[in-house]
Motif scaffolding. Sequence first.
Motif, mmCIF file in Angstrom:
data_model
loop_
_atom_site.group_PDB
_atom_site.id
_atom_site.type_symbol
_atom_site.label_atom_id
_atom_site.label_comp_id
_atom_site.label_asym_id
_atom_site.label_seq_id
_atom_site.Cartn_x
_atom_site.Cartn_y
_atom_site.Cartn_z
ATOM 1 N N LEU A 87 0.671 -1.308 0.056
ATOM 2 C CA LEU A 87 0.125 0.073 -0.044
ATOM 3 C C LEU A 87 0.890 1.301 0.036
ATOM 4 O O LEU A 87 0.481 2.153 -0.809
ATOM 5 C CB LEU A 87 -0.997 -0.044 1.093
ATOM 6 C CG LEU A 87 -2.125 -1.057 1.049
ATOM 7 C CD1 LEU A 87 -2.799 -1.171 2.275
ATOM 8 C CD2 LEU A 87 -2.984 -0.834 -0.016
ATOM 9 N N GLY A 88 2.055 1.262 0.689
ATOM 10 C CA GLY A 88 2.947 2.290 0.793
ATOM 11 C C GLY A 88 3.450 2.521 -0.677
ATOM 12 O O GLY A 88 3.545 3.837 -0.910
ATOM 13 N N LEU A 89 3.907 1.554 -1.401
ATOM 14 C CA LEU A 89 4.623 1.924 -2.664
ATOM 15 C C LEU A 89 3.399 2.174 -3.478
ATOM 16 O O LEU A 89 3.980 2.910 -4.544
ATOM 17 C CB LEU A 89 5.263 0.409 -2.895
ATOM 18 C CG LEU A 89 6.459 0.037 -2.400
ATOM 19 C CD1 LEU A 89 6.849 -1.260 -2.516
ATOM 20 C CD2 LEU A 89 7.619 0.696 -2.491
ATOM 21 N N TYR A 90 2.219 1.670 -3.481
ATOM 22 C CA TYR A 90 1.358 2.209 -4.302
ATOM 23 C C TYR A 90 0.854 3.736 -4.158
ATOM 24 O O TYR A 90 0.673 4.351 -5.219
ATOM 25 C CB TYR A 90 -0.132 1.604 -3.986
ATOM 26 C CG TYR A 90 -1.113 1.542 -4.958
ATOM 27 C CD1 TYR A 90 -0.940 0.824 -6.361
ATOM 28 C CD2 TYR A 90 -2.286 2.253 -4.781
ATOM 29 C CE1 TYR A 90 -2.098 1.061 -6.991
ATOM 30 C CE2 TYR A 90 -3.214 2.384 -5.563
ATOM 31 C CZ TYR A 90 -3.231 1.821 -6.924
ATOM 32 O OH TYR A 90 -4.095 1.985 -7.773
ATOM 33 N N VAL A 91 1.035 4.097 -2.824
ATOM 34 C CA VAL A 91 0.928 5.448 -2.682
ATOM 35 C C VAL A 91 1.938 6.249 -3.199
ATOM 36 O O VAL A 91 1.912 7.441 -4.017
ATOM 37 C CB VAL A 91 0.904 5.872 -1.314
ATOM 38 C CG1 VAL A 91 0.862 7.396 -0.847
ATOM 39 C CG2 VAL A 91 -0.551 5.448 -0.756
#
Length: 159
Positions: A87-91
């Motif tokens: 999720l962090g990388l997606y952000v």
Amino acid sequence: MNLYLLLKTLHILSSVVLVGTGFGSAFYLFMTHRSGSVPALAVVSRLVVKADWWMTTPTVLIQPATGIALAHLAGWPLGTPWIALALGLYVVAGLCWLPVVALQIRMARLADAAARDGQSLLPAAYWRMARWWEGLGYPAFAAMVGVFWLMVFKPSLWG
């Protein structure tokens, strides 16, 4: 077919459209930049903007919706390390993509105006934006490769 498999199929297909459209659009605009052809840049930059609106934008929304639903159905908390990192990388990818969309729109307008006016060169502002566009594309793509890796391998990272 159960709900989990239906969502998983939608999640996988939308990830292919998301990353495939992004990589394909980037490839064509990158290569067209190398040609220096103002008419070609006007056409390709306009099509890249359309691809983002028609394909990338819907999948940007589908990905987290289906991913969160899949995690819930599988019983994985969103704080599970590989999910949290994904999720962090997606952000990170999204934070790169948003300015890229704005740059693409401005670049397409400049290229269209130059082609319409019969100019053989694009203004310096176009090329400044093109450098930012390319520079933001690399971390966005790397982040999405990281997301794919995490989704496939589901490593235990910490805790």
